[in-house]
Every structure is written in C-alpha cells, then in structure tokens.
Design a protein around this motif. Sequence first.
Motif, PDB file in Angstrom:
ATOM      1  N   ALA A   1       0.947  -1.342   0.126  1.00 19.14           N
ATOM      2  CA  ALA A   1      -0.240  -0.107   0.227  1.00 19.14           C
ATOM      3  C   ALA A   1       0.698   1.279   0.445  1.00 19.14           C
ATOM      4  CB  ALA A   1      -1.169  -0.225   1.100  1.00 19.14           C
ATOM      5  N   SER A   2       2.310   0.884   0.409  1.00 23.62           N
ATOM      6  CA  SER A   2       2.921   2.098   1.035  1.00 23.62           C
ATOM      7  C   SER A   2       3.356   2.707  -0.706  1.00 23.62           C
ATOM      8  CB  SER A   2       4.742   2.241   1.735  1.00 23.62           C
ATOM      9  OG  SER A   2       3.047   1.884   3.183  1.00 23.62           O
ATOM     10  N   HIS A   3       3.447   1.834  -1.286  1.00 19.45           N
ATOM     11  CA  HIS A   3       4.802   1.935  -2.564  1.00 19.45           C
ATOM     12  C   HIS A   3       3.634   2.306  -3.422  1.00 19.45           C
ATOM     13  CE1 HIS A   3       8.334   0.143  -2.676  1.00 19.45           C
ATOM     14  NE2 HIS A   3       7.870  -0.801  -1.939  1.00 19.45           N
ATOM     15  N   GLN A   4       1.753   1.745  -3.900  1.00 23.53           N
ATOM     16  CA  GLN A   4       1.109   2.399  -4.417  1.00 23.53           C
ATOM     17  C   GLN A   4       0.807   4.031  -4.161  1.00 23.53           C
ATOM     18  OE1 GLN A   4      -2.124  -0.347  -4.791  1.00 23.53           O
ATOM     19  NE2 GLN A   4      -1.074  -2.436  -4.445  1.00 23.53           N
ATOM     20  N   TYR A   5       1.591   4.554  -2.720  1.00 19.66           N
ATOM     21  CA  TYR A   5       0.958   6.099  -2.346  1.00 19.66           C
ATOM     22  C   TYR A   5       1.876   6.457  -2.719  1.00 19.66           C
ATOM     23  CZ  TYR A   5      -0.465   9.758   1.135  1.00 19.66           C
ATOM     24  OH  TYR A   5      -1.063  10.475   1.421  1.00 19.66           O
ATOM     25  N   ILE A   6       3.264   5.917  -2.540  1.00 16.95           N
ATOM     26  CA  ILE A   6       4.018   7.398  -2.826  1.00 16.95           C
ATOM     27  C   ILE A   6       3.919   7.153  -4.253  1.00 16.95           C
ATOM     28  CG2 ILE A   6       5.048   6.631  -1.001  1.00 16.95           C
ATOM     29  CD1 ILE A   6       7.625   5.423  -2.882  1.00 16.95           C
ATOM     30  N   ARG A   7       3.689   6.625  -5.366  1.00 18.83           N
ATOM     31  CA  ARG A   7       3.771   6.123  -6.811  1.00 18.83           C
ATOM     32  C   ARG A   7       2.519   7.478  -7.289  1.00 18.83           C
ATOM     33  NH1 ARG A   7       3.160   1.426  -7.558  1.00 18.83           N
ATOM     34  NH2 ARG A   7       5.619   1.347  -7.432  1.00 18.83           N
ATOM     35  N   LYS A   8       0.933   7.551  -6.288  1.00 23.19           N
ATOM     36  CA  LYS A   8       0.534   8.192  -6.376  1.00 23.19           C
ATOM     37  C   LYS A   8       0.609   9.512  -5.486  1.00 23.19           C
ATOM     38  CE  LYS A   8      -5.020   8.554  -7.296  1.00 23.19           C
ATOM     39  NZ  LYS A   8      -5.034   7.741  -6.714  1.00 23.19           N
ATOM     40  N   PHE A   9       0.989   9.467  -4.719  1.00 20.70           N
ATOM     41  CA  PHE A   9       0.980  10.969  -3.406  1.00 20.70           C
ATOM     42  C   PHE A   9       2.082  11.060  -3.338  1.00 20.70           C
ATOM     43  CE2 PHE A   9      -3.036   8.763  -3.019  1.00 20.70           C
ATOM     44  CZ  PHE A   9      -3.916   9.792  -3.539  1.00 20.70           C
ATOM     45  N   GLY A  10       3.675  10.813  -3.793  1.00 22.81           N
ATOM     46  CA  GLY A  10       4.611  10.791  -3.186  1.00 22.81           C
ATOM     47  C   GLY A  10       5.125  10.309  -1.953  1.00 22.81           C
ATOM     48  N   VAL A  11       6.158  10.976  -1.171  1.00 24.79           N
ATOM     49  CA  VAL A  11       6.576  10.230  -0.569  1.00 24.79           C
ATOM     50  C   VAL A  11       6.548  11.639   1.013  1.00 24.79           C
ATOM     51  CG1 VAL A  11       9.080   9.739   1.207  1.00 24.79           C
ATOM     52  CG2 VAL A  11       8.308   9.438  -1.107  1.00 24.79           C
TER      53      VAL A  11
ATOM     54  N   LEU B   1       1.776   6.530   8.458  1.00 21.51           N
ATOM     55  CA  LEU B   1       1.641   5.416   9.139  1.00 21.51           C
ATOM     56  C   LEU B   1       0.145   5.375   9.387  1.00 21.51           C
ATOM     57  CD1 LEU B   1       4.168   4.592  11.035  1.00 21.51           C
ATOM     58  CD2 LEU B   1       3.391   3.093   8.931  1.00 21.51           C
ATOM     59  N   ARG B   2      -0.104   6.552   9.914  1.00 23.06           N
ATOM     60  CA  ARG B   2      -1.964   6.090  10.375  1.00 23.06           C
ATOM     61  C   ARG B   2      -2.900   6.377   8.727  1.00 23.06           C
ATOM     62  NH1 ARG B   2      -5.671   8.850  14.118  1.00 23.06           N
ATOM     63  NH2 ARG B   2      -3.611   9.003  15.259  1.00 23.06           N
ATOM     64  N   GLU B   3      -2.348   7.023   7.667  1.00 22.25           N
ATOM     65  CA  GLU B   3      -3.220   7.458   5.956  1.00 22.25           C
ATOM     66  C   GLU B   3      -2.809   6.083   6.002  1.00 22.25           C
ATOM     67  OE1 GLU B   3      -5.238   8.619   3.338  1.00 22.25           O
ATOM     68  OE2 GLU B   3      -4.360   9.316   5.385  1.00 22.25           O
ATOM     69  N   ILE B   4      -1.805   4.575   5.921  1.00 16.00           N
ATOM     70  CA  ILE B   4      -2.073   3.509   5.105  1.00 16.00           C
ATOM     71  C   ILE B   4      -2.766   2.447   6.473  1.00 16.00           C
ATOM     72  CG2 ILE B   4      -0.028   1.373   4.929  1.00 16.00           C
ATOM     73  CD1 ILE B   4      -0.078   3.323   2.488  1.00 16.00           C
ATOM     74  N   ALA B   5      -2.820   2.860   7.034  1.00 20.82           N
ATOM     75  CA  ALA B   5      -3.874   1.913   8.269  1.00 20.82           C
ATOM     76  C   ALA B   5      -4.694   2.620   7.889  1.00 20.82           C
ATOM     77  CB  ALA B   5      -3.266   2.463   9.893  1.00 20.82           C
TER      78      ALA B   5
ATOM     79  N   PRO C   1      -0.435  -0.958  12.549  1.00 21.45           N
ATOM     80  CA  PRO C   1       0.995  -0.730  11.175  1.00 21.45           C
ATOM     81  C   PRO C   1       2.766  -0.819  12.563  1.00 21.45           C
ATOM     82  CG  PRO C   1      -0.163   0.424  10.658  1.00 21.45           C
ATOM     83  CD  PRO C   1      -1.091  -0.011  11.845  1.00 21.45           C
ATOM     84  N   ASN C   2       2.351  -0.199  14.154  1.00 18.17           N
ATOM     85  CA  ASN C   2       2.829  -0.104  14.933  1.00 18.17           C
ATOM     86  C   ASN C   2       3.905  -1.600  15.065  1.00 18.17           C
ATOM     87  OD1 ASN C   2       2.156   2.853  15.135  1.00 18.17           O
ATOM     88  ND2 ASN C   2       1.174   2.713  16.971  1.00 18.17           N
ATOM     89  N   LYS C   3       2.872  -2.725  14.902  1.00 23.71           N
ATOM     90  CA  LYS C   3       4.003  -3.786  15.495  1.00 23.71           C
ATOM     91  C   LYS C   3       4.929  -3.739  13.930  1.00 23.71           C
ATOM     92  CE  LYS C   3       3.753  -8.737  15.905  1.00 23.71           C
ATOM     93  NZ  LYS C   3       2.007  -9.648  15.555  1.00 23.71           N
ATOM     94  N   HIS C   4       5.145  -3.336  12.748  1.00 25.18           N
ATOM     95  CA  HIS C   4       6.034  -4.042  12.509  1.00 25.18           C
ATOM     96  C   HIS C   4       6.945  -2.425  11.601  1.00 25.18           C
ATOM     97  CE1 HIS C   4       3.926  -7.793  11.532  1.00 25.18           C
ATOM     98  NE2 HIS C   4       2.686  -7.002  11.165  1.00 25.18           N
TER      99      HIS C   4
END
Length: 204
Positions: free
Chosen positions: A21-31, A36-40, A50-53
């Motif tokens: 999901a993070s790879h897809q997110y930065i491809r669309k919106f940038g770094v 982590l809150r947005e990915i959750a 996500p905090n566990k990982h």
Amino acid sequence: MKKKSKSSYHHGNLRESILEASHQYIRKFGVESLSLREIAKILGVTHSAPNKHFPKKEILLAALVEDGFHMFRSFLENTGIEMETNPREAFIRMGLGYIQFANENPELYRLMFSNVFEHPENYPEMGKAGFEAFNVLHESVKFLQSKGVIRKGDSLELSYLIWSLVHGYVLLSQEGRLKHASGVNVNQEETLRSLLSLLMDGIR
C-alpha cells in the motif's frame, strides 16, 4: 484504493500489505505525505496496527528503500541478461533498464538516493540491498574489462564513473532539463545509448 476489511489479514501478512500500500501511495501522492496512519486507514485496520511492524515512519521508509533496491537489482540483471554473448549491447541495455526503473518509479527512485536517513547504518538490510544492486554494475564492469570492451584499471572507480553519468542523466531527464534547442525533450533511449557508447569508447 479499495480498503480491505480488518478480518482479511492473517497473522504475518500485514507487513507485506503495508509495504504494498505504501508503494502505491508514494507512486500516486509522493513520499512527503506518507504516514502510517494514512496507510492504516487505506487498509482498514486500526491506527496502531502498523506499529508492530513499523514503530515510526523512518523504519517504513527504510523498508521501502530496501524493496526498491531489490527491484532495481532485478531490473539491471534482467536487462543485462545477454552480457556473456553480447557484452557491449547488454551493458547499454542495462543502462536503459536503469532509466526505465527510474521512470516507472520516480518517487521511489528519489527516496532510494535521498539523504532522508540521518543514520543509515541503523538499517543494515537497506544498505545490503543497495550494495547488491550496485554490485550488478560492478561485476558487469569487471566482465567488460575481461573482454576488452573497456580498459583495465580500478573497476570500482570506473563503476562509480558510469553510475554518476547515468544517475545524473536520470535526474536531469526527470527535471525536464534535457531538451533540444527547439524545446522538445530529447529521446531518452537514443541519447543514453549514445552516451554509454561514447563512455565505453573513451575508457576502452
């Protein structure tokens, strides 16, 4: 992006889902806006899941960079697959594979070569992945030397020279700085092929 239900995750695969999901997110919106809150939220899990990982964003970024270098290495290896039968052309194709990766993953590429990590030594797996990607180039240079395609000498120094040329070309291209006098963008493949040919001839 479609959210996944909380019950759709089994123990052990949330980490991979966060990375995907993070790879897809930065491809669309940038770094910069990645969190982590947005990915959750995208994955439909609790904010704390996500905090566990990934206890903090920097750890997630390091994992993304590690992933990126693994992908990058595969690009270089696959495009240079004919190195033994046609070393000169295979090396040029490897250079074209380099710029293809950068074009297809511009945000990830910039992250991979950024100074975002104050202490990169804290992420040894990320460093190892970067070394393995660079080593594809280094081993190719040594092979070209053995075949007389480029001159003998310090293979590491030559590898840095070639990397610097291609990396600089990529950044100039991504910034739209490579244009003809008419203002039209140069043909990336043709120009990089010419540059690599001239470079190999110059260090033959």
